[in-house]
Design a protein around this motif. Structure first.
Motif, short mmCIF file in Angstrom:
data_model
loop_
_atom_site.label_atom_id
_atom_site.label_comp_id
_atom_site.label_asym_id
_atom_site.label_seq_id
_atom_site.Cartn_x
_atom_site.Cartn_y
_atom_site.Cartn_z
N ASN A 121 4.22 3.00 -6.06
CA ASN A 121 3.00 2.19 -6.16
C ASN A 121 3.31 0.72 -5.94
O ASN A 121 2.57 0.02 -5.26
N ILE A 122 4.41 0.25 -6.51
CA ILE A 122 4.83 -1.14 -6.31
C ILE A 122 5.11 -1.40 -4.84
O ILE A 122 4.81 -2.46 -4.30
N ALA A 123 5.68 -0.39 -4.16
CA ALA A 123 6.01 -0.52 -2.75
C ALA A 123 4.80 -0.31 -1.84
O ALA A 123 4.91 -0.43 -0.62
N GLY A 124 3.63 0.02 -2.42
CA GLY A 124 2.42 0.16 -1.63
C GLY A 124 2.00 1.59 -1.34
O GLY A 124 1.07 1.81 -0.58
N PHE A 125 2.68 2.57 -1.93
CA PHE A 125 2.31 3.97 -1.75
C PHE A 125 1.69 4.49 -3.03
O PHE A 125 2.13 4.13 -4.12
N GLY A 126 0.68 5.34 -2.92
CA GLY A 126 0.03 5.90 -4.11
C GLY A 126 0.29 7.38 -4.27
O GLY A 126 0.20 8.13 -3.31
N ILE A 127 0.64 7.80 -5.48
CA ILE A 127 0.82 9.22 -5.81
C ILE A 127 -0.03 9.49 -7.04
O ILE A 127 0.20 8.90 -8.10
N SER A 128 -1.02 10.38 -6.91
CA SER A 128 -1.92 10.66 -8.04
C SER A 128 -1.23 11.52 -9.09
O SER A 128 -0.19 12.14 -8.83
N GLY A 129 -1.83 11.58 -10.26
CA GLY A 129 -1.30 12.41 -11.33
C GLY A 129 -1.28 13.88 -10.94
O GLY A 129 -0.35 14.61 -11.27
#
Length: 69
Positions: free
Chosen positions: A27-35
Motif C-alpha cells: 500500500n505504501i508503494a502504491g499497490f492495494g491488497i484487500s482483506g
C-alpha cells in the motif's frame, strides 16, 4: 507431532499476519491488497504447503531404507 499441534508455517494466522505486513508495504508503494484477497492468499499458501508436506512425506517413504510391516 501431536494432533493439537501444527507446524507454524501451516497456520493461517501466521500467513495472515505476514500478508498483512506485505499488504501494508504494498500500500505504501502504491499497490492495494484487500482483506478478502489477503484471506484468499493465506488459504492458498497453507494449502500449497500442506500439499508440499504430503509430497515430501511420500517421497521420504519411497527412499527410506527400512521397510514397513
Amino acid at each position: 507431532m501431536s494432533a493439537d499441534i501444527k507446524a507454524w508455517y501451516l497456520s493461517k494466522t501466521v500467513w495472515g499476519g505476514v500478508l498483512a505486513i506485505i499488504a501494508s508495504i504494498a500500500n505504501i508503494a502504491g499497490f492495494g491488497i484487500s482483506g478478502a484477497e489477503q484471506a484468499e492468499l493465506a488459504d492458498g499458501i497453507t494449502a500449497l504447503l500442506a500439499a508440499a508436506g504430503g509430497i515430501v512425506a511420500v517421497a521420504g517413504r519411497l527412499v527410506a531404507h527400512r521397510k514397513l510391516k
